[in-house]
Design a protein around this motif. Structure first.
Motif, PDB file in Angstrom:
ATOM      1  N   SER A 561     -25.234   3.847  13.855  1.00  0.00           N
ATOM      2  CA  SER A 561     -25.357   4.736  15.012  1.00  0.00           C
ATOM      3  C   SER A 561     -26.525   4.355  15.917  1.00  0.00           C
ATOM      4  N   LEU A 562     -27.363   3.430  15.457  1.00  0.00           N
ATOM      5  CA  LEU A 562     -28.489   2.995  16.289  1.00  0.00           C
ATOM      6  C   LEU A 562     -28.077   1.997  17.360  1.00  0.00           C
ATOM      7  N   LEU A 563     -26.838   1.518  17.289  1.00  0.00           N
ATOM      8  CA  LEU A 563     -26.433   0.426  18.183  1.00  0.00           C
ATOM      9  C   LEU A 563     -26.668   0.744  19.661  1.00  0.00           C
ATOM     10  N   PRO A 564     -26.235   1.900  20.159  1.00  0.00           N
ATOM     11  CA  PRO A 564     -26.449   2.136  21.604  1.00  0.00           C
ATOM     12  C   PRO A 564     -27.923   2.082  22.008  1.00  0.00           C
ATOM     13  N   ARG A 565     -28.778   2.736  21.208  1.00  0.00           N
ATOM     14  CA  ARG A 565     -30.198   2.760  21.574  1.00  0.00           C
ATOM     15  C   ARG A 565     -30.797   1.355  21.543  1.00  0.00           C
ATOM     16  N   LEU A 566     -30.470   0.607  20.533  1.00  0.00           N
ATOM     17  CA  LEU A 566     -31.061  -0.725  20.421  1.00  0.00           C
ATOM     18  C   LEU A 566     -30.473  -1.670  21.464  1.00  0.00           C
ATOM     19  N   PHE A 567     -29.198  -1.448  21.783  1.00  0.00           N
ATOM     20  CA  PHE A 567     -28.598  -2.254  22.851  1.00  0.00           C
ATOM     21  C   PHE A 567     -29.362  -2.031  24.156  1.00  0.00           C
ATOM     22  N   HIS A 568     -29.624  -0.778  24.458  1.00  0.00           N
ATOM     23  CA  HIS A 568     -30.323  -0.502  25.715  1.00  0.00           C
ATOM     24  C   HIS A 568     -31.746  -1.049  25.684  1.00  0.00           C
ATOM     25  N   ALA A 569     -32.364  -1.041  24.490  1.00  0.00           N
ATOM     26  CA  ALA A 569     -33.724  -1.603  24.400  1.00  0.00           C
ATOM     27  C   ALA A 569     -33.719  -3.092  24.748  1.00  0.00           C
ATOM     28  N   LEU A 570     -32.691  -3.796  24.290  1.00  0.00           N
ATOM     29  CA  LEU A 570     -32.587  -5.226  24.629  1.00  0.00           C
ATOM     30  C   LEU A 570     -32.120  -5.429  26.062  1.00  0.00           C
ATOM     31  N   ARG A 571     -31.207  -4.566  26.473  1.00  0.00           N
ATOM     32  CA  ARG A 571     -30.605  -4.730  27.801  1.00  0.00           C
ATOM     33  C   ARG A 571     -31.650  -4.564  28.912  1.00  0.00           C
ATOM     34  N   ARG A 572     -32.683  -3.748  28.609  1.00  0.00           N
ATOM     35  CA  ARG A 572     -33.714  -3.543  29.625  1.00  0.00           C
ATOM     36  C   ARG A 572     -34.426  -4.835  29.987  1.00  0.00           C
ATOM     37  N   ILE A 573     -34.470  -5.767  29.052  1.00  0.00           N
ATOM     38  CA  ILE A 573     -35.243  -6.978  29.317  1.00  0.00           C
ATOM     39  C   ILE A 573     -34.368  -8.202  29.461  1.00  0.00           C
ATOM     40  N   SER A 574     -33.080  -8.088  29.232  1.00  0.00           N
ATOM     41  CA  SER A 574     -32.249  -9.286  29.303  1.00  0.00           C
ATOM     42  C   SER A 574     -30.816  -8.904  29.673  1.00  0.00           C
ATOM     43  N   ILE A 575     -30.175  -9.823  30.432  1.00  0.00           N
ATOM     44  CA  ILE A 575     -28.744  -9.653  30.696  1.00  0.00           C
ATOM     45  C   ILE A 575     -27.963 -10.770  30.017  1.00  0.00           C
ATOM     46  N   ASN A 576     -28.620 -11.459  29.133  1.00  0.00           N
ATOM     47  CA  ASN A 576     -27.974 -12.590  28.475  1.00  0.00           C
ATOM     48  C   ASN A 576     -27.002 -12.081  27.407  1.00  0.00           C
ATOM     49  N   PRO A 577     -25.691 -12.282  27.599  1.00  0.00           N
ATOM     50  CA  PRO A 577     -24.735 -11.769  26.614  1.00  0.00           C
ATOM     51  C   PRO A 577     -24.910 -12.428  25.245  1.00  0.00           C
ATOM     52  N   ALA A 578     -25.362 -13.666  25.237  1.00  0.00           N
ATOM     53  CA  ALA A 578     -25.543 -14.333  23.943  1.00  0.00           C
ATOM     54  C   ALA A 578     -26.628 -13.632  23.120  1.00  0.00           C
ATOM     55  N   LEU A 579     -27.689 -13.237  23.833  1.00  0.00           N
ATOM     56  CA  LEU A 579     -28.760 -12.522  23.130  1.00  0.00           C
ATOM     57  C   LEU A 579     -28.291 -11.140  22.691  1.00  0.00           C
ATOM     58  N   LEU A 580     -27.648 -10.442  23.616  1.00  0.00           N
ATOM     59  CA  LEU A 580     -27.180  -9.098  23.280  1.00  0.00           C
ATOM     60  C   LEU A 580     -26.140  -9.141  22.168  1.00  0.00           C
ATOM     61  N   GLY A 581     -25.372 -10.208  22.170  1.00  0.00           N
ATOM     62  CA  GLY A 581     -24.317 -10.331  21.169  1.00  0.00           C
ATOM     63  C   GLY A 581     -24.847 -10.496  19.760  1.00  0.00           C
ATOM     64  N   GLN A 582     -26.115 -10.854  19.629  1.00  0.00           N
ATOM     65  CA  GLN A 582     -26.675 -10.994  18.277  1.00  0.00           C
ATOM     66  C   GLN A 582     -26.717  -9.668  17.541  1.00  0.00           C
ATOM     67  N   LEU A 583     -26.693  -8.602  18.298  1.00  0.00           N
ATOM     68  CA  LEU A 583     -26.732  -7.292  17.661  1.00  0.00           C
ATOM     69  C   LEU A 583     -25.530  -7.039  16.776  1.00  0.00           C
ATOM     70  N   ILE A 584     -24.399  -7.696  17.104  1.00  0.00           N
ATOM     71  CA  ILE A 584     -23.167  -7.351  16.398  1.00  0.00           C
ATOM     72  C   ILE A 584     -22.632  -8.531  15.596  1.00  0.00           C
ATOM     73  N   LEU A 585     -23.498  -9.436  15.228  1.00  0.00           N
ATOM     74  CA  LEU A 585     -23.013 -10.596  14.491  1.00  0.00           C
ATOM     75  C   LEU A 585     -22.367 -10.192  13.167  1.00  0.00           C
ATOM     76  N   ASP A 586     -22.955  -9.214  12.536  1.00  0.00           N
ATOM     77  CA  ASP A 586     -22.409  -8.771  11.249  1.00  0.00           C
ATOM     78  C   ASP A 586     -21.741  -7.408  11.360  1.00  0.00           C
ATOM     79  N   ALA A 587     -21.428  -6.996  12.569  1.00  0.00           N
ATOM     80  CA  ALA A 587     -20.990  -5.611  12.749  1.00  0.00           C
ATOM     81  C   ALA A 587     -19.504  -5.466  12.460  1.00  0.00           C
ATOM     82  N   SER A 588     -19.110  -4.215  12.293  1.00  0.00           N
ATOM     83  CA  SER A 588     -17.695  -3.911  12.057  1.00  0.00           C
ATOM     84  C   SER A 588     -16.943  -3.976  13.388  1.00  0.00           C
ATOM     85  N   LEU A 589     -15.596  -3.848  13.278  1.00  0.00           N
ATOM     86  CA  LEU A 589     -14.767  -3.920  14.484  1.00  0.00           C
ATOM     87  C   LEU A 589     -15.115  -2.785  15.441  1.00  0.00           C
ATOM     88  N   GLU A 590     -15.350  -1.621  14.880  1.00  0.00           N
ATOM     89  CA  GLU A 590     -15.664  -0.478  15.735  1.00  0.00           C
ATOM     90  C   GLU A 590     -16.978  -0.712  16.489  1.00  0.00           C
TER      91      GLU A 590
END
Lengths: 762, 161
Positions: A561-590
């Protein structure tokens, strides 16, 4: 010391067979070579990982043994045991109170020194003893005392000259050494603790000098009056230092290299942790400062090279992790040098074993000493009285009482102080809750001074000071840091303490140090999302976005459930999808779907489309993924694509009614054509559960169709709903269903007759 | 007699220190006392306290959530998040986003209990406010929270005192 003959001397009978462990102990004791005693104690002192924390306690222990080891031939005044008991008890008080109120800890020591100087501490040696070789012992004693006081006062950092002088004075004075020398040793052994420059070798050397030289001298004097047998005592300092180095070198040759030494220090318990943590701010402390400052550079190096503990050799790790071996050796040593009875040895063994599994807690470290006291008490009750005639040593009656009173007093004091501390903490909690922070701080400080184990109060104090420092800039966050450092110095390290220290470091603008502390905390508590998030934010401060993303990914794995908050924390400093995509490397489909929606929601529509395309690339993606994809498309003005997906999804034969309902609701929302919307609404009515078919829902569905100029379709919706309700037999029986049917008929009648639709309130 | 005296003395020393603290009656009074005690001589704190005092002349005895937000945001150093600095509700919105204040209640008065809870929680490290569950407050400040929930900010970690 021949114990077998001592048994015979007691009553002229052979010793009774003793079953089990105690028998084995007795056998081993009989066959024990003379030199093994020293080997045992040296090994114990070298191996026990927390020995460096307890020099004063060991000194008390060593002095306690002196009269016992030589008591077979020497008469000692019973009063002489009182300062010994005091000595045994006071180190505990010192250790438990230090360093919060170090002056309070010092008061008993000074009292003890006065007792030593003025009191009855003077062994009564045989009258015919001839003292030789003591050339001007007063001079050496005076020099050693002066040197030790200079060292203690911090005027001379290196304690070795003072130890050397004290050793010489001790050895040259022969059996006529004066009590003032004990004071010199007390100062010497205390000064490393006070100044923070702890040198285990130095401390051990001093302790062993006192122990072995004293034992040798007394024993030699007892056996052969007039002869100086001090060879072992003279060589003790060198032996200890060499043994220390050799043993460490054998265990792990890499110990001598810088990095390995740092890593080894990380493994050591207690005191070293302050140094390893690199907490230079302690150097600002008025009396801890000089010592800590001198080693603070070591801490920074250690922090920058934190490594897993597996890099040490297995032997070292085993010995470091199993300090109970040291306690076992202590028991062996005691059994060999101290001719106690079976019950007493059992006490010692039990005490040693009791402390073994919980070495990390300072609480149970007192148990060996308590066991010693109990053993002494039991011994005294068994025998009672010390006699010159008996070859077996017998403890005096007063000592039994003194030991019992000591234990009882200790327990009473612990109980009363703990209770008072708890009261203070409760009062502080209440005050803090009611925002009366100054008074709460006062209560917590009182609790730390009262408590024997003040970690609880220190945590509260630190927490309150941290919150206070956040709003009062002039207060300074160091007040919050100091209690946590004190917890570390006491040897109890936990993830929360390290996390809070790291947060304070961040607050002070020292992210490098914070990252090391976070790493340490993560090792202790790898499944803590809080620490991962904090560490990630710290990496962001250091502009290491990749490492921050890694920490956040782990945190998301722990708590999705932390995904949205942490996504926004990264998104504030970067628009790089590769970097943002690291958040879900091991994530479930949902979580991947949520991530794609977050991308779209934060303006990165193209990467969001790519993500959704990836998720729907396989032949039969889950319908809920397609549905959310369509929803995202429709929300980004790509309605035609959304409708295409939804129509395709609606044709699926395997789709369930609930998903179909979702699809048609989406279609109803996005479909531009009124006729198509009417068809979707009809499908919805067909799919809706019976309980949802009421006037309000029907009105909501049909009104847009009516407004679009399609009254027949709207009427068909109501008819369909009535038909479904009537067709369900079980519903028709219920009064509520009949009422709903009637209401719907009324609605249909009104719409059929024309005029503006009167919508009932939902 | 001597021991009895000692015990009585101990009791006499401990009792006043453990007694219940006096409680403020209104939230405005609580906030003012807190400001005086906690902020001390800080210039910013004094200015904010003066604003609160000014509010006391015009308004009721209770502080509203909007006033509380105007006090808290500069104290916590969160002004940089205020995109619309001119809007009166900007501080309040920031704290609502941080889930420190309830939504749609800017003009509502704050009770004393809520004020104490909010101030205690708001001054925690921000990382602890990020956690989705509402129990980052240490156990000793959140008596209403169940022990398992409080055990606490380090989930699964027994240690926290």
């Amino acid at each position: 010391m021949n114990l077998t003959s001592s048994h015979a001397a007691d009553g002229g009978t052979a010793p009774r067979p003793i079953p089990g462990l105690v028998q084995a102990w007795n056998i081993s004791r009989r066959k024990l070579p003379v030199g093994l005693r020293e080997v045992a104690v040296v090994s114990w002192l070298l191996i026990a990982p927390d020995v460096a924390l307890y020099p004063s306690a060991l000194l008390g222990f060593a002095l306690l043994l002196l009269p016992f080891s030589s008591a077979s031939q020497v008469s000692i005044s019973p009063r002489a045991f009182l300062p010994l008991l005091l000595f045994l008890l006071l180190p505990s008080g010192l250790l438990l109170s230090w360093p919060r109120i170090w002056w309070t800890g010092m008061v008993p020591w000074l009292l003890f020194a006065a007792v030593l100087v003025l009191g009855p501490w003077k062994p009564e040696y045989p009258k015919n003893q001839v003292i030789t070789g003591a050339s001007r012992p007063e001079l050496w004693a005076g020099l050693s005392v002066a040197a030790s006081i200079i060292h203690f006062a911090g005027l001379m950092q290196d304690g070795f000259p003072a130890v050397l002088l004290a050793s010489i004075a001790w050895l040259r004075s022969g059996p006529n050494r004066s009590a003032i020398q004990f004071v010199a040793w007390a100062f010497l052994l205390l000064s490393p603790v006070v100044h923070g420059t702890l040198s285990p070798s130095l401390v051990l050397m001093g302790m062993l000098s006192a122990l072995l030289a004293g034992a040798q001298a007394l024993r030699a004097t007892a056996h052969r009056p007039g002869r100086r047998v001090l060879a072992l005592g003279q060589w003790t300092p060198l032996l200890v230092v060499a043994g220390h180095l050799v043993l460490l070198g054998i265990l792990d040759p890499r110990i001598f290299s810088d990095d390995s030494a740092i890593r080894a220090l990380q493994q050591l318990d207690g005191w070293w942790r302050v140094q390893v943590a690199g907490l230079q701010d302690l150097a600002a402390h008025p009396w801890l400062g000089p010592g800590v400052y001198s080693v603070s550079f070591l801490g920074d190096q250690a922090l920058s090279s934190l490594s897993p503990p597996a890099e040490l050799s297995p032997a070292t790790l085993f010995l470091l992790d199993h300090g109970w071996i040291g306690y076992g050796l202590m028991a062996l040593f005691l059994r060999s040098i101290w001719p106690v009875q079976r019950r007493a040895s059992l006490w010692v063994v039990l005490g040693s074993l009791a402390v073994a599994p919980s070495q990390q807690t300072a609480t149970l470290r007192l148990l060996p000493w308590l066991a010693l006291l109990l053993a002494a008490s039991g011994q005294c009750q068994q025998r009672g009285g010390l006699s010159i005639q008996n070859r077996a040593p017998r403890l005096p009656g007063p000592m039994a009482k003194a030991a019992a009173w000591t234990v009882a007093t200790l327990l009473f004091i612990i109980g009363v102080k703990s209770l008072a501390s708890e009261l203070y903490i409760a009062a502080g909690d209440d005050l803090a809750r009611h925002l009366q922070w100054p008074r709460a701080v006062d209560r917590y400080q009182g609790a730390t001074e009262l408590a024997f184990w003040p970690e609880k109060a220190l945590h509260r104090l630190s927490d309150l000071e941290l919150r206070w420092a956040r709003i009062a800039r002039d207060r300074g966050v160091l007040r919050a840091e100091r209690p946590l450092l004190e917890i570390l110095t006491r040897g109890s390290t936990d993830a929360w303490t390290l996390y809070r220290l790291a947060e304070i470091s961040r607050y002070r603008g020292r992210p490098q140090r914070a990252s090391s502390l976070f790493a340490w905390a993560e090792r202790l508590q790898p499944q803590s999302a809080l620490i991962r998030i904090a560490a990630g934010h710290n990496w962001l401060d250091l502009r290491r976005q990749d490492l921050a993303a890694k920490e956040f990914r782990i945190a998301v794995g722990i708590r999705p459930s932390l995904l949205p908050r942490l996504f926004h924390a990264l998104r504030r400093i970067s628009i790089n999808p590769a970097l943002l995509g690291q958040l879900i490397l091991d994530a479930s489909l949902e979580d991947q779907v949520i991530y794609a929606e977050l991308l779209a929601g934060s303006g990165l529509v193209a990467p969001a489309l790519v993500e959704f395309e990836k998720l729907t690339a396989n032949p039969s993606p889950p319908s809920w993924v397609l549905l959310r994809y369509a929803r995202m498309l429709a929300g980004r003005n790509r309605v035609s694509l959304a409708l295409e997906i939804l129509h395709g999804l609606g044709q699926r034969p395997t789709i369930g009614p609930r998903e179909k309902l979702d699809i048609f609701q989406e279609l109803l929302a996005f479909e531009p054509s009124p006729k198509a919307r009417a068809r979707a609404a009809l499908e919805i009515v067909r799919l809706l559960p019976y309980r949802d078919l009421n006037v309000a829902v029907l009105s909501k569905l049909a009104l847009p169709i009516l407004i679009s100029g399609l009254p027949e379709e709207a009427h068909a919706l109501v008819k369909k709903a009535i038909h479904r309700l009537e067709a369900s037999g079980h519903l028709r029986k219920s009064l509520a269903a009949n009422r709903r049917i009637d209401e719907l008929r009324e609605l249909a009648r009104k719409w059929q007759t024309g005029g503006p639709p009167q919508v009932p309130a939902p | 007699m001597g021991r009895l005296g000692l015990l009585l003395g101990l009791f006499a020393v401990l009792t006043p220190r453990c007694a219940d603290p006096p409680k403020a009656k209104t939230s405005r009074e609580t906030l003012e006392l807190f400001g005086h005690h906690a902020l001390g001589q800080a210039e910013q704190g004094n200015r904010l306290l003066a604003e609160i005092a000014q509010g006391a002349k015009n308004d009721s005895a209770s502080v509203t959530y909007r006033e509380l937000a105007r006090f808290l945001v500069p104290i916590l150093g969160l002004q940089y998040r205020m995109r619309n600095r001119n809007l009166p509700d900007s501080p309040y919105q920031i704290l609502v986003q941080m889930e420190l204040l309830p939504k749609n209640s800017a003009a509502r008065p704050v009770s004393v209990e809520d004020l104490e809870r909010i101030l205690n929680r708001a001054t925690l490290p921000e990382t602890e406010l990020l956690l989705p569950h509402h129990a980052p407050l240490p156990q000793w400040l959140a008596p209403e929270a169940p022990a398992s929930q409080v055990a606490s900010s380090l989930e699964g970690k027994k240690h926290h005192p």
